[in-house]
Design a protein around this motif. Sequence first.
Motif, PDB file in Angstrom:
ATOM      1  N   VAL A   1      -0.733  -1.713  -8.190  1.00  0.00           N
ATOM      2  CA  VAL A   1      -2.039  -1.162  -8.656  1.00  0.00           C
ATOM      3  C   VAL A   1      -2.409  -0.319  -7.621  1.00  0.00           C
ATOM      4  O   VAL A   1      -2.663  -0.829  -6.254  1.00  0.00           O
ATOM      5  CB  VAL A   1      -2.972  -2.191  -9.080  1.00  0.00           C
ATOM      6  CG1 VAL A   1      -4.311  -1.295  -9.525  1.00  0.00           C
ATOM      7  CG2 VAL A   1      -2.641  -3.061 -10.248  1.00  0.00           C
ATOM      8  N   CYS A   2      -2.932   1.028  -7.604  1.00  0.00           N
ATOM      9  CA  CYS A   2      -3.338   1.771  -6.749  1.00  0.00           C
ATOM     10  C   CYS A   2      -4.822   1.514  -6.282  1.00  0.00           C
ATOM     11  O   CYS A   2      -5.610   1.127  -7.103  1.00  0.00           O
ATOM     12  CB  CYS A   2      -2.857   3.279  -7.165  1.00  0.00           C
ATOM     13  SG  CYS A   2      -3.510   4.585  -6.040  1.00  0.00           S
ATOM     14  N   THR A   3      -5.225   2.289  -5.532  1.00  0.00           N
ATOM     15  CA  THR A   3      -6.570   2.207  -5.165  1.00  0.00           C
ATOM     16  C   THR A   3      -7.572   3.078  -6.245  1.00  0.00           C
ATOM     17  O   THR A   3      -8.666   2.955  -6.428  1.00  0.00           O
ATOM     18  CB  THR A   3      -7.163   3.024  -3.770  1.00  0.00           C
ATOM     19  OG1 THR A   3      -6.451   4.089  -3.719  1.00  0.00           O
ATOM     20  CG2 THR A   3      -6.446   1.856  -2.654  1.00  0.00           C
ATOM     21  N   CYS A   4      -6.850   4.046  -6.990  1.00  0.00           N
ATOM     22  CA  CYS A   4      -7.310   4.831  -7.951  1.00  0.00           C
ATOM     23  C   CYS A   4      -7.582   3.972  -9.270  1.00  0.00           C
ATOM     24  O   CYS A   4      -8.150   4.342 -10.274  1.00  0.00           O
ATOM     25  CB  CYS A   4      -6.576   6.119  -8.233  1.00  0.00           C
ATOM     26  SG  CYS A   4      -5.092   5.890  -9.033  1.00  0.00           S
ATOM     27  N   CYS A  19       1.433   4.473  -8.574  1.00  0.00           N
ATOM     28  CA  CYS A  19       1.411   5.715  -7.940  1.00  0.00           C
ATOM     29  C   CYS A  19       2.242   5.529  -6.373  1.00  0.00           C
ATOM     30  O   CYS A  19       2.445   4.656  -6.134  1.00  0.00           O
ATOM     31  CB  CYS A  19      -0.129   5.680  -7.629  1.00  0.00           C
ATOM     32  SG  CYS A  19      -1.363   6.149  -8.655  1.00  0.00           S
ATOM     33  N   VAL A  20       2.521   6.628  -5.935  1.00  0.00           N
ATOM     34  CA  VAL A  20       3.266   6.867  -4.662  1.00  0.00           C
ATOM     35  C   VAL A  20       2.579   6.047  -3.674  1.00  0.00           C
ATOM     36  O   VAL A  20       3.306   5.220  -3.029  1.00  0.00           O
ATOM     37  CB  VAL A  20       3.477   8.440  -4.383  1.00  0.00           C
ATOM     38  CG1 VAL A  20       3.812   8.368  -2.865  1.00  0.00           C
ATOM     39  CG2 VAL A  20       4.458   8.969  -5.270  1.00  0.00           C
ATOM     40  N   ASP A  62      -1.566   1.766   4.313  1.00  0.00           N
ATOM     41  CA  ASP A  62      -2.100   0.309   3.789  1.00  0.00           C
ATOM     42  C   ASP A  62      -0.911  -0.368   3.049  1.00  0.00           C
ATOM     43  O   ASP A  62      -0.707  -1.539   3.102  1.00  0.00           O
ATOM     44  CB  ASP A  62      -3.285   0.703   2.991  1.00  0.00           C
ATOM     45  CG  ASP A  62      -4.502   1.106   3.728  1.00  0.00           C
ATOM     46  OD1 ASP A  62      -4.268   1.008   5.277  1.00  0.00           O
ATOM     47  OD2 ASP A  62      -5.444   1.434   3.376  1.00  0.00           O
ATOM     48  N   ALA A  63      -0.236   0.239   2.290  1.00  0.00           N
ATOM     49  CA  ALA A  63       0.908  -0.383   1.484  1.00  0.00           C
ATOM     50  C   ALA A  63       1.925  -0.805   2.223  1.00  0.00           C
ATOM     51  O   ALA A  63       2.409  -1.830   1.973  1.00  0.00           O
ATOM     52  CB  ALA A  63       1.311   0.660   0.361  1.00  0.00           C
ATOM     53  N   ILE A  64       2.404   0.128   3.254  1.00  0.00           N
ATOM     54  CA  ILE A  64       3.398  -0.381   4.141  1.00  0.00           C
ATOM     55  C   ILE A  64       3.207  -1.581   4.895  1.00  0.00           C
ATOM     56  O   ILE A  64       3.846  -2.679   4.945  1.00  0.00           O
ATOM     57  CB  ILE A  64       3.659   0.663   5.131  1.00  0.00           C
ATOM     58  CG1 ILE A  64       4.390   1.661   4.482  1.00  0.00           C
ATOM     59  CG2 ILE A  64       4.858   0.032   6.317  1.00  0.00           C
ATOM     60  CD1 ILE A  64       4.766   2.948   5.399  1.00  0.00           C
ATOM     61  N   LEU A  65       1.791  -1.894   5.233  1.00  0.00           N
ATOM     62  CA  LEU A  65       1.405  -3.030   5.921  1.00  0.00           C
ATOM     63  C   LEU A  65       1.397  -4.139   5.149  1.00  0.00           C
ATOM     64  O   LEU A  65       1.735  -5.336   5.670  1.00  0.00           O
ATOM     65  CB  LEU A  65      -0.283  -2.717   6.505  1.00  0.00           C
ATOM     66  CG  LEU A  65      -0.817  -3.780   7.358  1.00  0.00           C
ATOM     67  CD1 LEU A  65       0.083  -4.500   8.558  1.00  0.00           C
ATOM     68  CD2 LEU A  65      -2.353  -3.665   7.980  1.00  0.00           C
ATOM     69  N   ALA A  66       0.584  -4.035   4.005  1.00  0.00           N
ATOM     70  CA  ALA A  66       0.724  -5.165   2.982  1.00  0.00           C
ATOM     71  C   ALA A  66       2.113  -5.594   2.443  1.00  0.00           C
ATOM     72  O   ALA A  66       2.190  -6.729   2.455  1.00  0.00           O
ATOM     73  CB  ALA A  66      -0.199  -4.670   1.691  1.00  0.00           C
TER      74      ALA A  66
END
Length: 396
Positions: free
Chosen positions: A257-260, A265-266, A273-277
């Motif tokens: 799920v994206c922040t939007c 989403c890419v 943030d996604a890489i860190l998560a």
Amino acid sequence: MPQRPHRPLPLATPAGVEVLTRILTQGPIPRVEIARRTGLSQAAVTKAVAPLIEAGFVTDQPSTPIEAENQLGIGRPVSPLTVVANSVSVIGLKVTPTALIGVTTDFTAGIQTVRHQRLDDTSPDSVIERLSDLAKELISSLKTAGPLIGVGVAVSGDVDGRHGVVRDSPFMGWRDVPVAELLGKRLKVPVVVTNDVRALTVAEHWFGVGVDADSFAVVTIGSGIGCGLYINGEVVSGAYGVSGELGHLPLAPGKLVCTCGRRGCVETVASSDAILARTRETTGRADLDLAGAIELAHAGDKHAREAFNRAGEVIGSALAAMVNLVGPELVVIAGEGVAEYDLYEERMRQAFADHAFGAAGACRLMLRSHTFDNWARGAAATVIRSYVRGEPPLQR
């Protein structure tokens, strides 16, 4: 309503706008070269530039002793035309969820003053008040500079630039915020509001790598993935003010799920943030910050490397999709996320090569480091462009 600029430009015709734009973005430039590049006669160029020289916006006087010496040679002096940089001043503001960045620039978008302020409250009312205070502080620093023509504000998300409204900014948590109206009432100067990546693209188009390019794209990688497009002589805004949303192409696993609020989403894979998560999840290290994840990846940790490789794969595929659709000759990769560029570059370039169609694969991918000061400069560049073109709210 914001008041009109203190120094209206003496541009009565489209030819005048075109001539000043050439001088501003490509100067110093001789009249004969402007005529060649625009298709105007030399007489038309001279007619257009005369009131600009008289009003002090443009000069044909040499700026250095070497230029003056060159003009004393045999034959008629060339007298290239140059914009008078200090003829006006501009303020650019960049808004992030954690900071406000402000700059003052001259007419050529050269940064003169920089201010950074921490932001703890992202509510629209609080941010507008803080922006107003920051702008007033910057205005007070213009004591010896040219008159202020306007304030530019760059915000992430869906921005209606014509009306100065931030329609949707997931990072800020804003919906339908009339930034230009609210800030303009406080400052009593024209306020131009734009998407931050588009502002950066305008700056590259007028004052950076895009000056001599027929087409290019700016892709920013950080907490979000953004894309600005310059195609067929114009920075693309789109019919609804939304274009180049590379970060929201559905190229990632649909469960994410994206922040939007949408899935796949890419950004759900490729943002910082996604890489860190992902690295925290696979290593079990909930205490990691981004710097720690980068350090682990550089040290060869397979879980951290996997997170960056996955990001590179998706970014490369997204770049190929964009290049296949619009065909730019150059893609500038920028933003705060380029610090870890080396960790995903190889996988990104391979994915791009795998999916770019035919000759589109010849598109150059260029790394260009940007700081938040550059984003604020981009906001100032949008004011300069609107000022020269006579666009709202800077109509002549």
